[in-house]
Design an enzyme around this catalytic site. Sequence first.
Site, PDB file in Angstrom:
ATOM      1  N   CYS A 242     -10.164  23.008  31.753  1.00  0.00           N
ATOM      2  CA  CYS A 242     -10.573  23.767  32.931  1.00  0.00           C
ATOM      3  C   CYS A 242     -10.867  22.817  34.086  1.00  0.00           C
ATOM      4  O   CYS A 242     -11.387  21.721  33.874  1.00  0.00           O
ATOM      5  CB  CYS A 242     -11.833  24.588  32.647  1.00  0.00           C
ATOM      6  SG  CYS A 242     -11.728  25.716  31.248  1.00  0.00           S
ATOM      7  N   SER A 243     -10.551  23.235  35.303  1.00  0.00           N
ATOM      8  CA  SER A 243     -10.824  22.457  36.518  1.00  0.00           C
ATOM      9  C   SER A 243     -10.141  21.088  36.427  1.00  0.00           C
ATOM     10  O   SER A 243      -8.935  21.039  36.229  1.00  0.00           O
ATOM     11  CB  SER A 243     -12.331  22.331  36.748  1.00  0.00           C
ATOM     12  OG  SER A 243     -12.908  23.603  36.921  1.00  0.00           O
ATOM     13  N   LEU A 244     -10.882  19.987  36.526  1.00  0.00           N
ATOM     14  CA  LEU A 244     -10.254  18.678  36.351  1.00  0.00           C
ATOM     15  C   LEU A 244      -9.655  18.582  34.954  1.00  0.00           C
ATOM     16  O   LEU A 244      -8.618  17.939  34.749  1.00  0.00           O
ATOM     17  CB  LEU A 244     -11.269  17.561  36.588  1.00  0.00           C
ATOM     18  CG  LEU A 244     -10.743  16.131  36.457  1.00  0.00           C
ATOM     19  CD1 LEU A 244      -9.614  15.862  37.445  1.00  0.00           C
ATOM     20  CD2 LEU A 244     -11.869  15.112  36.648  1.00  0.00           C
ATOM     21  N   GLN A 396     -15.017  29.577  39.245  1.00  0.00           N
ATOM     22  CA  GLN A 396     -14.336  28.365  38.794  1.00  0.00           C
ATOM     23  C   GLN A 396     -14.528  28.131  37.302  1.00  0.00           C
ATOM     24  O   GLN A 396     -15.618  28.282  36.764  1.00  0.00           O
ATOM     25  CB  GLN A 396     -14.850  27.155  39.588  1.00  0.00           C
ATOM     26  CG  GLN A 396     -14.170  25.847  39.257  1.00  0.00           C
ATOM     27  CD  GLN A 396     -12.685  25.862  39.594  1.00  0.00           C
ATOM     28  OE1 GLN A 396     -12.277  26.537  40.530  1.00  0.00           O
ATOM     29  NE2 GLN A 396     -11.889  25.133  38.838  1.00  0.00           N
TER      30      GLN A 396
END
Length: 424
Positions: A242-244, A396
């Site tokens: 997830c995300s980075l 996010q």
Amino acid sequence: MHHFFKGQFFDFETCRILGTAVYGGADVAEVLEAVGQIRDGDPVSWGRAWAIQAERALVLAEEACKSGDRTAARDAYLRGSNYTRASGYMLTGEGPNRPDPRSREIVERVQAIFRKAAALFDHPVQFLKIPFEGGLKLPCTLYLPPPDRRLPGKIPILISGGGADALQEELYYMHPSAGPDLGYAVLTFEGPGQGVMLRKHDAKMRPDWEAVAGAVIDFLEELARSQPDLDLDTSRIAFSGCSLGGYFALRAAADPRVKACVSLDPLYSFWDFAMEHVSPTFINAWEAGWLKDGAVDAVVRMMMAMSFQMRWELSIAGTFFGQTSPARIMKEMKKFSLAGGQLRRVQCPVLVSGASHSLYLEGNHHTMRIYNELVNHTKGDKQLWLTATPGQGSLQAKMGALRLANQKTFKFLDEHFGIERPQL
């Protein structure tokens, strides 16, 4: 959507904690009590409030152990671990790459408490070490399905990796909390720049995550050979983040041994993410050479003094990059990008999502650019999941919608791993 704080940062991080309640990482009233003790934007009150809840949860865990209540003990240890993680989350130390010495102690405490919870899980859990470059050993956790949840044949594997700030123990509330009951083995790990690898071994983050992922997959293949009784299916390995961590998952997916990839709310470019927070005119002047690094550092440090969120972000990034200068931190960010044909190397099926209410990333830029550059895929081999509201996963990293994220993830993996489940 209801907000706990006026400031987006503390509000999002509270949703992040509360969202783990569905898998035992929080209790609603405990979260509400902590929120009532926190002043918006004040990291000291944040740390104190969650430390109080952590200690209370641990008292309950010990009481449950003494009375033989396995479920209550497990859940209280989970909450104690997660609240302990939260208590140290806002520590910034003395700035970029000058971390608070308490950070390591808290990370190790989170790990120790979580292992007490894991000892009470209903499915097997193994804590292992992955050999890596320079004699380092990456900590990993392998969650295996209980016998009554096994699928026909060997066990498919999902590698679930972290990103910029999640600890391995927090990753439990994403895929490991659901995968074993669906017949999957789930492996989490911490690589350079993450968790205990950063705080204890000072291993800095690197953009070529395929090198890290390759070592993890090598380890899994050797584990499957040396322990055939585990019945791991190394021909069905998926990678998620997830995300980075979504960026890392896409880098990992270039390895042909990865047969499916789940990239939830990923970033396309760390540099592009940073530029959303800084004036383009200012950055253009710097890149053109009209402003020197020292001038950039001075301006950014003034901004850090006025905004705790910016101070936190640059302190964290500077620490995992190993840089003290804001200008050097931003230069380091340029290395973390999927540009230059990186996504052409990905051959496996990919599920990529975006978050319309992301605190950090603009989905149309990051998610859609990734989706459109997956050019080696037919429509069925790449799936796009865009969300409109928090209940649908618009925060996010799918915070607050972890059950939905798991449902979407494992449905996608089932489809591409040839797993058919009878209708209920």
